[in-house]
Enzyme design. Structure first.
Site, PDB file in Angstrom:
ATOM      1  N   GLU A 101     -57.249 -22.928 -59.629  1.00 51.91           N
ATOM      2  CA  GLU A 101     -55.868 -22.578 -59.982  1.00 51.91           C
ATOM      3  C   GLU A 101     -55.433 -23.253 -61.269  1.00 51.91           C
ATOM      4  O   GLU A 101     -56.043 -24.248 -61.682  1.00 51.91           O
ATOM      5  CB  GLU A 101     -54.894 -23.006 -58.860  1.00 51.91           C
ATOM      6  N   ASP A 102     -54.399 -22.700 -61.883  1.00 52.65           N
ATOM      7  CA  ASP A 102     -53.837 -23.348 -63.072  1.00 52.65           C
ATOM      8  C   ASP A 102     -52.792 -24.374 -62.664  1.00 52.65           C
ATOM      9  O   ASP A 102     -52.754 -25.485 -63.204  1.00 52.65           O
ATOM     10  CB  ASP A 102     -53.223 -22.330 -64.039  1.00 52.65           C
ATOM     11  N   ASP A 105     -47.132 -25.476 -57.808  1.00 50.80           N
ATOM     12  CA  ASP A 105     -45.709 -25.771 -58.009  1.00 50.80           C
ATOM     13  C   ASP A 105     -45.098 -26.031 -56.629  1.00 50.80           C
ATOM     14  O   ASP A 105     -45.138 -27.147 -56.129  1.00 50.80           O
ATOM     15  CB  ASP A 105     -45.054 -24.579 -58.732  1.00 50.80           C
ATOM     16  N   PHE A 154     -40.672 -26.365 -66.558  1.00 47.19           N
ATOM     17  CA  PHE A 154     -41.426 -25.135 -66.778  1.00 47.19           C
ATOM     18  C   PHE A 154     -42.358 -25.313 -67.962  1.00 47.19           C
ATOM     19  O   PHE A 154     -41.915 -25.717 -69.038  1.00 47.19           O
ATOM     20  CB  PHE A 154     -40.465 -23.958 -67.028  1.00 47.19           C
ATOM     21  N   ARG A 167     -49.956 -17.267 -72.433  1.00 50.40           N
ATOM     22  CA  ARG A 167     -51.114 -17.674 -71.617  1.00 50.40           C
ATOM     23  C   ARG A 167     -52.285 -18.146 -72.479  1.00 50.40           C
ATOM     24  O   ARG A 167     -53.094 -18.954 -72.066  1.00 50.40           O
ATOM     25  CB  ARG A 167     -51.624 -16.493 -70.767  1.00 50.40           C
TER      26      ARG A 167
HETATM   27  O1  LIG Z   1     -47.251 -23.253 -56.050  1.00 48.12           O
HETATM   28  P1  LIG Z   1     -46.460 -21.954 -56.240  1.00 48.12           P
HETATM   29  O2  LIG Z   1     -44.962 -22.191 -56.266  1.00 48.12           O
HETATM   30  O3  LIG Z   1     -46.880 -20.886 -55.316  1.00 48.12           O
HETATM   31  O4  LIG Z   1     -46.717 -21.451 -57.738  1.00 48.12           O
HETATM   32  C1  LIG Z   1     -47.990 -21.529 -58.291  1.00 48.12           C
HETATM   33  C2  LIG Z   1     -48.496 -20.129 -58.579  1.00 48.12           C
HETATM   34  O5  LIG Z   1     -47.579 -19.431 -59.475  1.00 48.12           O
HETATM   35  C3  LIG Z   1     -48.270 -19.034 -60.650  1.00 48.12           C
HETATM   36  O6  LIG Z   1     -48.818 -17.736 -60.510  1.00 48.12           O
HETATM   37  P2  LIG Z   1     -47.851 -16.456 -60.552  1.00 48.12           P
HETATM   38  O7  LIG Z   1     -47.531 -16.091 -59.140  1.00 48.12           O
HETATM   39  O8  LIG Z   1     -46.729 -16.747 -61.505  1.00 48.12           O
HETATM   40  O9  LIG Z   1     -48.784 -15.332 -61.129  1.00 48.12           O
HETATM   41  P3  LIG Z   1     -49.709 -15.449 -62.438  1.00 48.12           P
HETATM   42  O10 LIG Z   1     -50.807 -16.478 -62.104  1.00 48.12           O
HETATM   43  O11 LIG Z   1     -50.256 -14.075 -62.599  1.00 48.12           O
HETATM   44  O12 LIG Z   1     -48.838 -15.921 -63.571  1.00 48.12           O
HETATM   45  C4  LIG Z   1     -49.435 -19.989 -60.761  1.00 48.12           C
HETATM   46  O13 LIG Z   1     -50.516 -19.415 -61.478  1.00 48.12           O
HETATM   47  C5  LIG Z   1     -49.823 -20.235 -59.316  1.00 48.12           C
HETATM   48  O14 LIG Z   1     -50.704 -19.253 -58.857  1.00 48.12           O
HETATM   49  O1  LIG Z   2     -44.330 -24.296 -64.926  1.00 50.40           O
HETATM   50  C1  LIG Z   2     -44.763 -23.039 -64.712  1.00 50.40           C
HETATM   51  N1  LIG Z   2     -45.034 -22.239 -65.766  1.00 50.40           N
HETATM   52  C2  LIG Z   2     -45.471 -20.974 -65.587  1.00 50.40           C
HETATM   53  N2  LIG Z   2     -45.669 -20.431 -64.377  1.00 50.40           N
HETATM   54  C3  LIG Z   2     -45.400 -21.215 -63.291  1.00 50.40           C
HETATM   55  C4  LIG Z   2     -45.487 -20.960 -61.918  1.00 50.40           C
HETATM   56  N3  LIG Z   2     -45.118 -22.053 -61.252  1.00 50.40           N
HETATM   57  N4  LIG Z   2     -44.778 -23.036 -62.151  1.00 50.40           N
HETATM   58  C5  LIG Z   2     -44.950 -22.518 -63.404  1.00 50.40           C
HETATM   59 MG   LIG Z   3     -50.959 -17.813 -60.674  1.00 51.16          MG
END
Ligand SMILES: O=P(O)(O)OC[C@H]1O[C@H](OP(=O)(O)OP(=O)(O)O)[C@H](O)[C@@H]1O
Ligand SMILES: Oc1ncnc2cn[nH]c12
Ligand SMILES: [Mg+2]
Length: 181
Positions: A101-102, A105, A154, A167
């Site tokens: 994962e990236d 949150d 953010f 991205r």
């Molecule tokens: O811990 P959480 O509150 O669940 O948030 C984290 C998730 O949110 C973002 O993805 P997003 O759903 O924005 O989709 P994306 O990866 O396509 O940007 C991020 O890449 C994680 O997968």
């Molecule tokens: O800090 C952040 N920036 C972009 N996407 C997400 C999702 N969760 N938190 C984020």
């Molecule tokens: Mg995501």
């Protein structure tokens, strides 16, 4: 705007530090999975950059697969139920699976995903995330490999988007207020 130069407020984690951290995590993963065949499961879209760099830094044999999930928005976000937009191509029963994962949150995405993947009976199931926001976590997640714990603000770059942009930035940064107008 064509040039996002003035959209950037500050760089939180520069590219060289990010790359060094990914290599450090890869070193630990190589040790932990020595002699094992690892299946990396990336969570689209944000995990693509981490996956690309982490996979190339690993020496153990790896396979890759992807899932896309979507929360239905505020309501479901709180309940944590998500929809599978793209499921795995691979049967993970008996496989050593590492979710890539990236960012973590609230933790809701991974909380749901862990239950979903556990139900498929992998031999092992761990998580590697580039970033985590400890102050934002709503559900505690046991994460074995964490790049950086960051403040609850953010961020964009390295897979992380704002309205699908930024991205591709090689570093982690924050956006200037005018971008959110
Ligand atoms: O811990 P959480 O509150 O669940 O948030 C984290 C998730 O949110 C973002 O993805 P997003 O759903 O924005 O989709 P994306 O990866 O396509 O940007 C991020 O890449 C994680 O997968
Ligand atoms: O800090 C952040 N920036 C972009 N996407 C997400 C999702 N969760 N938190 C984020
Ligand atoms: Mg995501």
């Amino acid at each position: 705007a064509a040039d996002m130069g003035n959209d950037l407020e500050k760089v939180l984690i520069p590219e060289d530090e990010l790359q060094a951290k990914i290599k450090e995590l890869a070193g630990r993963i190589d040790e932990d999975y020595a002699g094992k065949d690892l299946l990396l499961v990336g969570v689209l879209k944000g995990a693509v950059m981490v996956m690309a760099d982490l996979a190339r830094a690993l020496h153990v044999p790896v396979q890759m697969d992807w899932m896309a999930v979507s929360s239905y928005g505020a309501g479901t976000k709180s309940s944590g139920v998500v929809r599978v937009l793209k499921d795995l191509d691979t049967d993970i029963m008996g496989r050593h699976v590492l979710i890539v994962e990236d960012i973590i949150d609230s933790g809701l995405t991974l909380h749901w995903l862990l239950e979903n993947l556990k139900s498929r009976n992998p031999a092992s199931l761990e998580i590697c995330t580039a970033l985590r926001k400890p102050d934002a976590v709503k559900v505690p997640i046991d994460v074995k490999y964490v790049g950086y714990d960051i403040p609850n603000e953010f961020v964009i770059g390295y897979g992380l988007d704002y309205a699908e942009r930024y991205r591709n930035l090689p570093f982690i940064g924050t956006l200037a207020p005018h971008v959110y107008k």
